[in-house]
Design a protein around this motif. Structure first.
Motif, PDB file in Angstrom:
ATOM      1  N   SER A 143      -5.956   2.457  -7.534  1.00 33.98           N
ATOM      2  CA  SER A 143      -7.051   2.129  -6.633  1.00 33.98           C
ATOM      3  C   SER A 143      -7.765   3.438  -6.083  1.00 33.98           C
ATOM      4  N   GLY A 144      -7.198   4.528  -6.930  1.00 32.53           N
ATOM      5  CA  GLY A 144      -8.234   5.931  -5.323  1.00 32.53           C
ATOM      6  C   GLY A 144      -8.397   4.606  -3.526  1.00 32.53           C
ATOM      7  N   LYS A 145      -7.480   4.414  -3.807  1.00 33.30           N
ATOM      8  CA  LYS A 145      -7.521   4.188  -1.941  1.00 33.30           C
ATOM      9  C   LYS A 145      -5.992   4.871  -1.627  1.00 33.30           C
ATOM     10  N   VAL A 146      -6.285   4.936   0.079  1.00 28.98           N
ATOM     11  CA  VAL A 146      -5.070   5.427   0.640  1.00 28.98           C
ATOM     12  C   VAL A 146      -4.879   3.848   1.953  1.00 28.98           C
ATOM     13  N   GLU A 147      -4.085   3.325   1.113  1.00 28.23           N
ATOM     14  CA  GLU A 147      -3.668   1.900   2.226  1.00 28.23           C
ATOM     15  C   GLU A 147      -2.675   2.416   3.093  1.00 28.23           C
ATOM     16  N   TYR A 148      -2.060   3.149   2.638  1.00 26.01           N
ATOM     17  CA  TYR A 148      -1.405   3.432   3.988  1.00 26.01           C
ATOM     18  C   TYR A 148      -0.494   4.946   3.963  1.00 26.01           C
ATOM     19  N   THR A 149      -0.679   5.658   4.607  1.00 27.04           N
ATOM     20  CA  THR A 149      -0.269   6.937   5.293  1.00 27.04           C
ATOM     21  C   THR A 149       0.495   7.100   6.909  1.00 27.04           C
TER      22      THR A 149
END
Length: 404
Positions: A143-149
């Motif tokens: 996705s190229g998105k950080v949804e959880y870190t």
């Protein structure tokens, strides 16, 4: 939502400062002096997080290096405030950081054989590709998105510090989420180390056990009260409770015997399930016996047992069997704790049924034989009090009272 957006990073930055302030206030973190030479003003080490990595990245692109010229004080006193950090985090910087983070992630996946790269192997510009493992989630490469870190703090792990951390965490002392972090970033401590006393897991378990023991005691009292109110017999009440209580250790032994050594906290909910189903077995068997005795007023205990027990055992078998099948069917789930919960509850229901047959059947026979004596034992049931008082009146009245 994307945790790499400037607003999300800003709110994570505010959260981290809030958590560090709580850790410093309660002396729960490892500290280092900001000025090493003078040793003055100690501060908690900054957490390893997406915010810290982004700050280092901003410093690196401003100095065009990743190693020798980096200011080590960034791990103690960040050079940019959260407001300045948000202002410096432009779309161009975010795009470049995302690209480098993707390269490091793909490099790490390839390193562990989790991904094949068709083109040339990606080069990670970070000091160590392993550092990105806790920063991104499993969907980031696609996705190229950080949804959880995750943010990893240098918190102390001795028993006293863990106790205090646990209290603060349960009181939501570290929570300060903003709207931009909904579903992206959760504030809460879960130690990555295994301490000698079991860490947060054992504290959660002890807390749940203490609560469940209190609730189980209440359930036992309520069940006992209902047994006595329904059967009018302390004798039947005590053996009904014994049947249910014995089902717990026997089921646990069988649970361990089939090589299941993990016992999730969720399994403790089975205690309340077996109390409700065990009570149902007691009510069905005692009601069937009493209804048969009401019809066969002059029959012997053996004759009543021959008529009442087979139908009562069959009725409870049907309900217990269908309930067992329902719980064992939960094993189709892919979630381990739910599968174990279904297994344990299925064993509880099966064991409780067997005990109801082995314990309640002879107890009902003994109860009936005692009640048929002249005079009856009033410790077994308070229903015979009127029978004793009216015994001299007529045999018909005695039969009617016995049938109650």
């Amino acid at each position: 939502q994307n945790a790499l957006d400037s607003e999300a990073l800003y709110q994570m930055c505010i959260n981290e400062e809030h958590v560090l302030e709580s850790l410093e206030k309660n002396n729960l973190c490892y500290k280092c002096p900001i000025d090493i030479e003078s040793g003055s003003q100690e501060r908690c080490i900054q957490p390893y997080s997406l915010v810290t990595a982004a700050r280092i990245y901003l410093q690196a692109i401003s100095t065009s290096t990743w190693s020798t010229d980096l200011n080590p004080d960034i791990y103690l006193a960040p050079s940019l405030s959260c407001e300045d950090f948000r202002a410096a985090w432009t779309k161009a910087v975010q795009s470049r950081f995302t690209s480098d983070l993707l390269d490091c992630t793909n490099s790490l996946l390839e390193q562990y054989g989790l991904q094949d790269t068709e083109n040339d192997s990606p080069m990670c510009s970070f000091a160590d590709a392993n550092l990105v493992a806790s920063l991104v989630d499993v969907n980031f490469p696609q996705s190229g998105k950080v949804e959880y870190t995750t943010a990893i703090y240098a918190s102390k792990h001795d028993t006293d510090s863990l106790d205090e951390l646990y209290k603060l965490d349960k009181s939501n002392a570290f929570s300060q989420e903003g709207t931009a972090l909904t579903g992206v970033y959760e504030v809460g401590f879960q130690p990555l180390y295994l301490s000698l006393d079991g860490g947060f897991y054992m504290r959660d378990l002890y807390r749940a056990v203490n609560t469940d023991v209190a609730l189980t005691s209440v359930a036992c009292v309520v069940a006992g009260s209902l047994f006595f109110w329904h059967t009018k017999s302390l004798f039947l009440t005590l053996f009904g409770l014994l049947q249910i209580i014995l089902a717990l250790p026997i089921s646990w032994t069988l649970y361990r015997f089939i090589s299941i050594f993990s016992f999730p906290i969720m399994n403790l909910g089975g205690v309340f399930i077996v109390f409700s189903l065990g009570a149902d077995d007691v009510f069905v068997m005692t009601d069937k016996w009493k209804s048969t005795r009401a019809i066969m007023t002059r029959a012997s205990t053996t004759e009543v047992a021959i008529i009442s027990l087979p139908s009562a055992i069959t009725a409870t078998l049907m309900t217990s069997f269908t309930t067992c099948v329902g719980f064992f069917a939960i094993n189709a789930s892919d979630v381990a704790c739910i599968k174990l919960f279904g297994t344990f509850c299925g064993l509880l229901v099966a064991v409780d049924y067997v005990l109801s047959v082995l314990i309640l059947s002879p107890v009902l026979c003994l109860y009936d034989s005692i009640m048929m004596r002249d005079p009856p034992n009033l410790c077994v049931s308070r229903q015979k009090m009127n029978v004793v008082k009216e015994n001299a009146s007529s045999d018909q009245e005695v039969d009617e009272e016995v049938a109650v």
